[in-house]
Design a protein around this motif. Sequence first.
Motif, short mmCIF file in Angstrom:
data_model
loop_
_atom_site.label_atom_id
_atom_site.label_comp_id
_atom_site.label_asym_id
_atom_site.label_seq_id
_atom_site.Cartn_x
_atom_site.Cartn_y
_atom_site.Cartn_z
N TYR A 17 0.82 -1.21 0.00
CA TYR A 17 0.00 0.00 0.00
C TYR A 17 0.86 1.26 0.00
N ALA A 18 0.31 2.29 -0.60
CA ALA A 18 0.94 3.62 -0.56
C ALA A 18 0.65 4.23 0.80
N PRO A 19 1.68 4.60 1.56
CA PRO A 19 1.44 5.21 2.87
C PRO A 19 0.94 6.65 2.74
N MET A 20 0.28 7.15 3.77
CA MET A 20 -0.23 8.52 3.75
C MET A 20 0.81 9.49 4.30
N ASP A 21 2.03 9.41 3.74
CA ASP A 21 3.07 10.32 4.22
C ASP A 21 3.29 11.46 3.23
N GLU A 22 4.17 12.36 3.59
CA GLU A 22 4.37 13.58 2.81
C GLU A 22 4.85 13.29 1.40
N ALA A 23 5.77 12.33 1.24
CA ALA A 23 6.32 12.03 -0.08
C ALA A 23 5.27 11.49 -1.03
N TYR A 24 4.49 10.51 -0.56
CA TYR A 24 3.48 9.90 -1.43
C TYR A 24 2.33 10.85 -1.71
N LEU A 25 1.93 11.61 -0.69
CA LEU A 25 0.88 12.61 -0.92
C LEU A 25 1.36 13.67 -1.90
N GLY A 26 2.67 13.97 -1.84
CA GLY A 26 3.23 14.97 -2.74
C GLY A 26 3.18 14.54 -4.19
N VAL A 27 3.55 13.29 -4.46
CA VAL A 27 3.53 12.82 -5.85
C VAL A 27 2.09 12.68 -6.34
N ALA A 28 1.17 12.31 -5.46
CA ALA A 28 -0.23 12.23 -5.83
C ALA A 28 -0.76 13.62 -6.22
N GLU A 29 -0.41 14.61 -5.42
CA GLU A 29 -0.85 15.98 -5.73
C GLU A 29 -0.24 16.47 -7.04
N THR A 30 1.02 16.12 -7.29
CA THR A 30 1.69 16.54 -8.52
C THR A 30 0.98 15.97 -9.75
N LEU A 31 0.62 14.69 -9.69
CA LEU A 31 -0.06 14.06 -10.82
C LEU A 31 -1.46 14.67 -11.03
N ILE A 32 -2.14 14.95 -9.94
CA ILE A 32 -3.47 15.57 -10.06
C ILE A 32 -3.36 16.94 -10.73
N GLU A 33 -2.38 17.73 -10.30
CA GLU A 33 -2.18 19.05 -10.89
C GLU A 33 -1.76 18.96 -12.35
N THR A 34 -1.01 17.91 -12.68
CA THR A 34 -0.61 17.70 -14.08
C THR A 34 -1.82 17.48 -14.96
N PHE A 35 -2.75 16.67 -14.51
CA PHE A 35 -3.97 16.44 -15.28
C PHE A 35 -4.79 17.72 -15.39
N LYS A 36 -4.85 18.49 -14.31
CA LYS A 36 -5.60 19.75 -14.35
C LYS A 36 -5.04 20.70 -15.40
N ARG A 37 -3.70 20.78 -15.45
CA ARG A 37 -3.05 21.70 -16.39
C ARG A 37 -3.27 21.30 -17.84
N HIS A 38 -3.48 20.03 -18.08
CA HIS A 38 -3.58 19.55 -19.46
C HIS A 38 -5.01 19.50 -19.98
N VAL A 39 -5.95 20.04 -19.23
CA VAL A 39 -7.31 20.15 -19.76
C VAL A 39 -7.27 21.08 -20.97
N GLY A 40 -7.74 20.59 -22.13
CA GLY A 40 -7.68 21.35 -23.38
C GLY A 40 -6.45 21.02 -24.21
N ALA A 41 -5.53 20.19 -23.66
CA ALA A 41 -4.30 19.82 -24.37
C ALA A 41 -4.39 18.37 -24.84
N LYS A 42 -3.43 17.99 -25.69
CA LYS A 42 -3.43 16.64 -26.25
C LYS A 42 -2.93 15.62 -25.23
N LYS A 43 -3.46 14.40 -25.37
CA LYS A 43 -3.11 13.33 -24.45
C LYS A 43 -1.65 12.94 -24.56
#
Length: 519
Positions: free
Chosen positions: A20-46
């Motif tokens: 399992y992915a632990p709920m620590d700062e490092a894993y939460l950080g990479v999860a947030e980064t990926l979420i923000e990446t998807f947000k930024r690419h709305v309207g852009a090519k896959k």
Amino acid sequence: MLPINLLVTRTRRGMVKPVYAPMDEAYLGVAETLIETFKRHVGAKKGGLIDEVDRYEGVGFDFRFIRGLATILERRSVFEAKSVVDPVKARSVVFEEANRTCFVASSTLRQQVLGKAAETLEVSVEDLNSSLWSDLEEELVLKDFNPLSPIDLLRYYNLCLTQTLLFRSTLLEFTVKSNWKRIFRGIKRLGLIYSAEKRPEGVYVTVDGPLSLFKLTDRYGTFVAKLLPAVVEGEGWKIRASIVGGWRGEKRLLQLELDEKEVGHLVKYVSQEPWQTERVFDSSVEERFARGFQALHSGWKLTREPEPLITGENVMIPDFSFEKDGLKVYMEVVGFWTQEYLERKTQKLKQLPEVDMIVAVDGKLACSKLKHVKGDIIVYEGDVPLKPVVTHLKVLEEENVAEQVNALRGRKVELRGDFLEMREVACMLGVSEEAVKRTLENVKVDGYRFLGDILVTEVKLKEIALKIEELTEQRLSKVLQTIEDMGGRKPYVVLEALGYEVRWRGLDPEKAVVQKKTS
């Protein structure tokens, strides 16, 4: 679920566990980064989105973890082909035109083919060119993205890991303290093969896994995995499963054991399965009854959809249970059902073990079908009446108290503590508070004085009396504080027992004093 190649597990001594992915700062950080990446690419090519996500696979995390998160986020995304003309039709017209040219060997000939195809389709060359391959995966445009929080993403990832592991199960066994109705609704909706049994620690449900069957393995395995969210949404759940594992072509049976205390905070994600989304009550009749009963403050604990009752080969979940002082009564509300359903319900009720069951039946139904059912039957029209239910519970409660009082009469009571409230004494003796009160009204406990709803030792009362007499000023506030400092509870009751009364001097409590009552 995740693709099987993204499953991350750890195996040791015949046991298998998801990593399992632990709920620590490092894993939460990479999860947030990926979420923000998807947000930024709305309207852009896959294609651009995939390239950026791929770069995160080398930042110190297992690539399967990064791809797993990305897979979940992709499922929450809407991609579309942006084109003026249908790409399949565009390619068909262009290829037909190119076929007439025989051999397109230069950019000039290519432009001529595109120009003629554009005329046929009545679009510009630029629009045709942009539409030609717009349905390829990397050319798709991210139209919409439904984000979630980093902690929910990690929990959902962990849940998906477990689901993927269960996809390879031969047997799933679980128990849980709540959410039973949703669970069994899911079992039936998904068409799973199951059995249930009553054990000392609760109801256990066994579900045949996909690898125990000969047909429909993939589809059935998906259904077993879909049941998991309903289980982990409950309280006090425990899961055991037999998993087919091994590598290099060697298959062996591994055991999976999980429980809420260990990993509940890692996998508890609210599922969006349609069959799990439901109201708290099945009907307004049930809701009105529950609200009305709770407003009475009868002392009985009302539980909506308690633990299942095993009735032969079937499982029945009553609508309500009532609990007090070791007593438990169930209630089933039979509302607007078809005749077939009513007959099945009747058969289940007849098979119930030795339980106290109240059956409330809508007066519009054929009540004769229920006349042989063990338990009280209440016929209602509109709303389930409270009075007969409360009367039934009071009768049981009175019988129970009478039995306990009778048992206490010949029993030597040994208590510990200077001040004891009725609930504490009841807990020590394993009886109800009412039974203790009735017993103490007629039986004296050596060394104690019974003061309404508390027991106080004679020794402690004398100590308090001496302390009060030693006070230079017997102001009410000071006396009350003295009693409390000596561990006293309900100081006004103690004062009354010691023969004191309060003399008020105006409305200011600080001016009030205590003094011995005059005869």
